[in-house]
Design a protein around this motif. Structure first.
Motif, PDB file in Angstrom:
ATOM      1  N   VAL A 140       6.914   0.137  -9.001  1.00 50.27           N
ATOM      2  CA  VAL A 140       6.999   1.036 -10.153  1.00 50.27           C
ATOM      3  C   VAL A 140       6.013   0.610 -11.237  1.00 50.27           C
ATOM      4  O   VAL A 140       5.318   1.448 -11.840  1.00 50.27           O
ATOM      5  N   ARG A 141       5.914  -0.688 -11.510  1.00 52.76           N
ATOM      6  CA  ARG A 141       4.969  -1.165 -12.526  1.00 52.76           C
ATOM      7  C   ARG A 141       3.526  -0.809 -12.169  1.00 52.76           C
ATOM      8  O   ARG A 141       2.695  -0.584 -13.051  1.00 52.76           O
ATOM      9  N   ASP A 161       0.808  -1.213   0.000  1.00 58.20           N
ATOM     10  CA  ASP A 161       0.000   0.000   0.000  1.00 58.20           C
ATOM     11  C   ASP A 161       0.842   1.263   0.000  1.00 58.20           C
ATOM     12  O   ASP A 161       0.302   2.378   0.094  1.00 58.20           O
ATOM     13  N   ALA A 162       2.161   1.140  -0.114  1.00 59.50           N
ATOM     14  CA  ALA A 162       3.028   2.327  -0.143  1.00 59.50           C
ATOM     15  C   ALA A 162       2.787   3.117  -1.428  1.00 59.50           C
ATOM     16  O   ALA A 162       2.721   2.551  -2.523  1.00 59.50           O
ATOM     17  N   ARG A 163       2.683   4.422  -1.290  1.00 58.99           N
ATOM     18  CA  ARG A 163       2.558   5.291  -2.451  1.00 58.99           C
ATOM     19  C   ARG A 163       3.925   5.795  -2.913  1.00 58.99           C
ATOM     20  O   ARG A 163       4.086   6.200  -4.061  1.00 58.99           O
ATOM     21  N   LEU A 164       4.876   5.806  -1.980  1.00 60.67           N
ATOM     22  CA  LEU A 164       6.231   6.284  -2.279  1.00 60.67           C
ATOM     23  C   LEU A 164       7.228   5.363  -1.586  1.00 60.67           C
ATOM     24  O   LEU A 164       7.034   5.001  -0.423  1.00 60.67           O
ATOM     25  N   VAL A 165       8.266   4.979  -2.300  1.00 63.07           N
ATOM     26  CA  VAL A 165       9.395   4.271  -1.702  1.00 63.07           C
ATOM     27  C   VAL A 165      10.585   5.218  -1.685  1.00 63.07           C
ATOM     28  O   VAL A 165      10.940   5.790  -2.728  1.00 63.07           O
ATOM     29  N   LEU A 216      16.608   1.944 -12.658  1.00 57.45           N
ATOM     30  CA  LEU A 216      15.419   2.778 -12.755  1.00 57.45           C
ATOM     31  C   LEU A 216      15.733   4.178 -13.272  1.00 57.45           C
ATOM     32  O   LEU A 216      14.825   4.889 -13.725  1.00 57.45           O
ATOM     33  N   LEU A 217      16.988   4.588 -13.189  1.00 61.44           N
ATOM     34  CA  LEU A 217      17.450   5.850 -13.755  1.00 61.44           C
ATOM     35  C   LEU A 217      18.579   5.557 -14.729  1.00 61.44           C
ATOM     36  O   LEU A 217      19.444   4.717 -14.450  1.00 61.44           O
ATOM     37  N   ASP A 218      18.586   6.257 -15.853  1.00 59.31           N
ATOM     38  CA  ASP A 218      19.643   6.083 -16.856  1.00 59.31           C
ATOM     39  C   ASP A 218      20.827   6.972 -16.482  1.00 59.31           C
ATOM     40  O   ASP A 218      21.102   7.990 -17.122  1.00 59.31           O
TER      41      ASP A 218
END
Length: 490
Positions: A323-324, A291-295, A361-363
């Motif tokens: 993220v998905r 249920d987390a909205r932000l990690v 997750l980041l380029d």
């Protein structure tokens, strides 16, 4: 040297030494004294950047704030930042000097005493009162030779000691009286008084206990000082604070993986202060809550090792699923590095040389190097336009295409990186959530309820004022101040 000094030692770790010193700093500053905190040797991965461009333990930065002074490196001349189970980065006068095993450090630490005493003298020359905090337990006689943190310093500087015990954990009489039984007589002679801390209930029920402590030690016994309920509202230094029971909050859940060498976790404190937010520190063995909205992937003192630990817990899979499902992720400092494609350590700065794959997750890619960046900065958040202030305390450079979509701008230059319509972000800036306007805008964009009246920084100062009033109400501060004396270096 004209300043008086008093050293606060403890019968063990987490007995409340840091909080006692912070309260005394504010109480005596309120009386018009120029007060300085000092801790000869500290061990913590929660650090602060100082006005003179170095780093010190977070507790000393808070104590300096309590004393209404800028924090400087002299307040904590030796800082040990654990990087693995048996070794630490050694920071002297705010700058990284080496990474040593515990055995190697103990063999050389005595050579640092002149620098410790010089820092103490600097503070004493510009103060009326220096309040010194010891480290761990005062009775660790097996570590006494070459000691910088407790009686080794107290003897070298000629500073009297107030010995603090924690009644909440039980056995406080044995802990205080027993300290006198195991330490050397010369060290015991420096103890001027004892203090019983963290009391719950009717203080009169401990009258007989206090009398017994005074009788057995031959020293005044102060207290008991009742538990200060707002202690959790102040920035914590010890990672033990993360293991305490977490208070329930609001419906908006922020998940934070509890990395083995988590660093600068006070970044989370302003988020905890929001009534609509629950910050869940997720311990090893537990999945990140669905249920987390932000990690938030927090800072780390050993980024590649903590990334390995994150994967070992399966948290990388949890983050990918988050993220998905449309969730947001923010990486701060070491957490920012983990979000990238690779983390390279060609010189073995944090451990064995090599390159680790990031979470992708980041380029961006990170290369670690020997130069530690220590500075405070004012910035503008790229997404909201709100002003933020923060500090850099990291080793390494991060670069790549996603850095062209920065988290913030510092004097027009990009800082950090974002991706996936800003759902993924990374920054090297610690402390940004203390900016009320930015914090509210950031959280509200994600759907959180915020308190429009919350002033985080003013709230910290208000807690320090209440702490000082708490100590004035329950202790004889005139008698405690009378314990302090002009140091007599030996």
């Amino acid at each position: 040297m004209t300043a008086r000094a008093l050293m606060v030692m403890g019968t063990g770790s987490d007995v409340g030494k840091s909080l006692v010193v912070a309260g005394l700093c504010r109480a005596f500053a309120n009386r018009g004294l120029r007060v300085a905190p000092f801790k000869p040797q500290n061990m913590s991965n929660n650090a602060a950047v100082t006005a003179d461009g170095g780093e010190i333990g977070r507790a000393q930065a808070l104590q300096a704030r309590a004393a209404r002074r800028d924090c400087v490196t002299a307040m904590n001349p030796v800082l040990l930042k654990p990087e693995h189970e048996t070794g630490s980065q050694i920071v002297v006068r705010g700058q990284r000097r080496a990474t040593l095993s515990a055995r190697a450090y103990f063999a050389m630490r005595g050579t640092l005493m002149p620098e410790v005493l010089a820092a103490f003298s600097e503070l004493a020359a510009d103060s009326d009162l220096v309040l010194v905090e010891g480290a761990g337990s005062a009775s660790e006689v097996n570590l006494r030779e070459g000691d910088l943190a407790n009686f080794g310093f107290a003897q070298a500087a000629g500073v009297p000691v107030l010995l603090v015990g924690d009644i909440h954990r039980g056995g406080v009489i044995a802990a205080l009286v027993g300290t006198f039984a195991v330490i050397a007589p010369d060290d015991a002679a420096l103890i001027a008084a004892t203090l019983v801390n963290k009391f719950h209930g009717d203080p009169s029920l401990f009258d007989a206990g206090r009398a017994l402590i005074a009788e057995r030690t031959g020293r005044p016994a102060f207290g008991p000082l009742p538990h200060f309920p707002d202690a959790g509202r102040l920035p914590a230094e010890d990672v033990l604070a993360l293991d305490a029971a977490q208070a329930p909050g609001g419906e908006f859940v922020i998940a934070v993986p509890r990395l083995p060498r988590i660093a600068n976790f006070d970044d989370l404190d302003p988020l905890r202060a929001e009534p609509g937010v629950t910050v869940r520190i997720v311990p090893p063995g537990q999945p990140l809550p669905r249920d987390a909205r932000l990690v938030v992937v927090p800072g780390s003192k050993s980024t590649r090792a903590d990334l390995d630990a994150l994967r070992a817990q399966g948290w990388d899979i949890d983050i990918a699923a988050h993220v998905r499902a449309g969730g947001h992720v923010l990486g701060i400092c070491g957490g920012y590095q983990m979000l990238g494609k690779t983390i390279a350590d060609p010189e073995g700065i944090e451990g064995r040389p090599g390159t680790s794959p990031g979470l992708g997750l980041l380029d961006v890619d990170t290369i670690l190097g020997p130069h530690k960046q220590l500075r405070t900065e004012a910035a503008v958040h790229a997404g909201s336009g709100h002003l933020v202030s923060g500090y850099h305390i990291h080793m390494g450079e991060t670069f790549g295409p996603d850095a062209d979509r920065p988290f913030a701008h510092v004097d027009g230059a990009p800082e950090g990186a974002t991706a996936s319509q800003f759902r993924i972000a990374g920054t090297y800036l610690h402390g940004v959530f203390a900016a009320d306007g930015f914090r509210r805008a950031f959280l509200e964009t994600l759907g959180a309820r915020t308190d429009p009246t919350l002033d985080y920084e003013a709230g910290v100062d208000a807690v320090l004022d209440r702490l000082a009033a708490h100590m004035e109400a329950h202790l004889d501060l005139d008698a405690i101040l009378a314990l302090a004396r002009i140091p007599e270096p030996r």
